[in-house]
Design an enzyme around this catalytic site. Structure first.
Site: not given
Ligand code: 13P
Length: 247
Positions: A19-21, A99, A101, A169, A175, A211, A232-233
Site C-alpha cells: 500500500n503505497w498510500k 483502510h 486512515e 491491521e 507506522g 509495521s 505500507g512504509g
C-alpha cells in the site's frame, strides 16, 4: 476449535500487498521495473490513482495492480470520485477498502465501506477490506468485539460465495514499529476466520498489516492463519519489499 474448519493458508503461497498510500512516483515505479522475487507469492501493488496507468505499463506482468479506495457510487455528480468500473477499465484487479486512515480521516463508516465492497465485487474486482482496533480498544480488551462489529457492518451481507481478502491491521501498529505478539496475531486471525466462516463458504485469506518489514516478515507469515501481509512504509523501498516478497 480451529483447524477442523480448514482455516489454514493454501499451498504455502502468501499474498503480499503493497500500500503505497499517497507516496510514489514514476521514478519509483521505474525502480520496480526489474523487481524479481525468487518465491512464487502473489504480489499486488496498490498505487495512487495517478500512477495506475504507468504501473500497468512499467511493473513486471506478474505484479497485480491495486487501487487504495473507490467510490461507493457507480457514476454521476460526485466531483473528485473514482468508481470501481473506472478502476476495472484501467486494469486494476484489487481495491483496498476501509483502510483505518480512510475510516478516521475521511469518516468512512461500516455502512459506506459495505457499499464500496459491494460495488467492487459487482465490477469483478477483489476488495481488500481492512479491519483493526485502536490502542485504547486493545487496552480495554475490546479487540474481538471491535473486529466483529467491523465484519458485521462491512462485509456480512454479501452472499456466501465471494472473492474477498481481509486485512487485519491493528491501528496502533501502523507506522509505529510496534507489532502484536505472535500469539496475539495467531489468536486474532483465528477469531477473524471463525467469524468469517459463519458467513462465507469460500476461502477468505486474512492478511496481517502494521509495521511489517523485511526483518519480521518471515516470522509473521509463518504464524498459523496468516495468509500474507499488507505493507505500507517498507513497500516503498525496493530491496525491503523484495525481501518481504521472498518470505
Ligand atoms: P506500515 O507498514 O507503514 O505500518 O503501514 C501499514 C498499512 O497501513 C498498510 O495498509
Amino acid at each position: 476449535m480451529s483447524n477442523e474448519l480448514n482455516l489454514s493458508a493454501r499451498d504455502n503461497c502468501k499474498i503480499i500487498v503493497a500500500n503505497w498510500k499517497m507516496n510514489g512516483s514514476e521514478t519509483l515505479l521505474k525502480d520496480f521495473a526489474t523487481f524479481s522475487p525468487s518465491k512464487g507469492n502473489d504480489v499486488i501493488i496498490c498505487v495512487p490513482f495517478t500512477l495506475l496507468d504507468s504501473a500497468k505499463e512499467i511493473l513486471p506482468n506478474f505484479i497485480k495492480i491495486g487501487a487504495q479506495n473507490c467510490s461507493e457510487e457507480d457514476k454521476g455528480a460526485f466531483t473528485g470520485e473514482i468508481s470501481a468500473s473506472m478502476l476495472r477499465e484501467r486494469g486494476v484487479t484489487h481495491v483496498i477498502i476501509g483502510h483505518s486512515e480512510r475510516r478516521k480521516l475521511f469518516s468512512e463508516t461500516n455502512s459506506i465501506i459495505s457499499k464500496k465492497v459491494e460495488t467492487v465485487l459487482k465490477n469483478e474486482l477483489t476488495p481488500i477490506v481492512c479491519i483493526g482496533e485502536t490502542r485504547s480498544e486493545k487496552k480495554a480488551n475490546k479487540t474481538f468485539q471491535v473486529l466483529e462489529k467491523q465484519i458485521d457492518g462491512s462485509i456480512k451481507n454479501l452472499g456466501s460465495h465471494i472473492g474477498l481478502i481481509v486485512a487485519y491491521e491493528p491501528i496502533w501498529a501502523i507506522g509505529s514499529g510496534l507489532v502484536p505478539s505472535d500469539n496475539e496475531i495467531k489468536e486474532t486471525h483465528l477469531h477473524i476466520k471463525e467469524k468469517l466462516s459463519q458467513f462465507f463458504t469460500t476461502y477468505i485469506p486474512v492478511l496481517y498489516g502494521g509495521s511489517a518489514n523485511s526483518e519480521n516478515c518471515s516470522k509473521i507469515t509463518s504464524i498459523e492463519n496468516v495468509d500474507g501481509l499488507l505493507v505500507g512504509g517498507a513497500s516503498l523501498k525496493k530491496q525491503d519489499f523484495l525481501a518481504i516478497c521472498n518470505c
